[in-house]
Design a protein around this motif. Sequence first.
Motif: not given
Ligand code: ADP
Length: 350
Positions: A232-233, A236, A269, A283-286, A291-294, A296-297, A322
């Motif tokens: 994730n880092a 970003a 950020g 939930f993902t912004t990718k 991204g799968t949005g999984l 962090l879950t 984090f």
């Molecule tokens: P994914 O990485 O598949 O999108 P995650 O559950 O790992 O799913 O993360 C969810 C969302 O949180 C990411 O899509 C992103 O928008 C945000 N995110 C997570 N880690 C970071 C980070 N280090 N910097 C910026 N945004 C982050």
Amino acid sequence: MFGAADEKALLARDFRTLMPPDEAKRATAFFESLFVSGEPLHGVEHQMYRGDGSVFWVSVSVALLRDSRGSPAGVVTNIADISEQKRMQEQLITSDRMASMGMLAAGVAHEINNPLAAVMGNLDLAAEAVAKRAETLGLAAEFSEVLEELHDAREATGRIRNIVRDLKIFSRSGDDEKKDVVDVERVMESTLRMAWTEIRHRARLVKNYGKTPLCEANESRLGQVFLNLVVNAVQAIAEGSAEKNEIRITTSTDETGHVIVEIADTGDGMTKDVLDRLFTPFFTTKPRGVGTGLGLTICQRIVTEIGGSIDVKSLVGKGTAFLISLPPARPGLSEDKQPVSPRIVAANRR
Ligand code: ADP
Ligand code: MG
């Protein structure tokens, strides 16, 4: 659903103009068959356009209306937006595929291990034999090149062994739930080796390891947590200015004896909106495929299971940190189960 500003204008349109051309052809055939057979059709999946031109999935059901004499008088059509369902399905398929890849990787790692041990052993024996022969013959200079080559080969096999070990840590499947005492620094080093090729194009890696007690956790799962956060880092941070960006790993012990692992980046950020939904499944912004949005879950679930917690701080345009807090292993466990002496751990790390 169609994102149309003007409802009347939408109603006046031929519905086929709301579909990609191929889909419109399919839809025409679909209505023709309805008129021929008179049988209602249920749940036929189609793609349609939203107002902004993006494509989404719908499920269509149609039935024929008849007048009192039984002749066709109209059609009732029900169109439901199923794009969210479709997305979930795709995510499940992706995570399923990841799981099989993991098992495959574990299998391959296992298969490589034995022949690799043989190669390493033989390289050691060969180097020893050559060195001894060179010495008895007084030909040390003549043999130095061969010895160097053997030494390089031995080093390279050491690197292969590390990769194989990392693969095994991350894809272990059978004993997934087994807890053990683990050294977070060692698990982190393993993670960073795996992610190194991704990291180096985007950021400098700064490591700040403090003295920490052993934790009670499953090594491969903890590795997965670290890897998710590191990836994730990395994601970003935009590619291209590696010297200006930083991924900083810090380990320390807090006043309650918990191990604190911090993974901080100087990436994009997050806005408040994203921060609020971070740990929500899917939930993902990718973009799709990235991204799968999984991630962090899964991280949160694993960390909570160990009895720890996960926290986040972020500023748009500045970066994200984090923080994971992990309880130390129970005293009895960490004393008699201390797996390796500190010196051996240090040597393995190289
Ligand atoms: P994914 O990485 O598949 O999108 P995650 O559950 O790992 O799913 O993360 C969810 C969302 O949180 C990411 O899509 C992103 O928008 C945000 N995110 C997570 N880690 C970071 C980070 N280090 N910097 C910026 N945004 C982050
Ligand atoms: Mg992720």
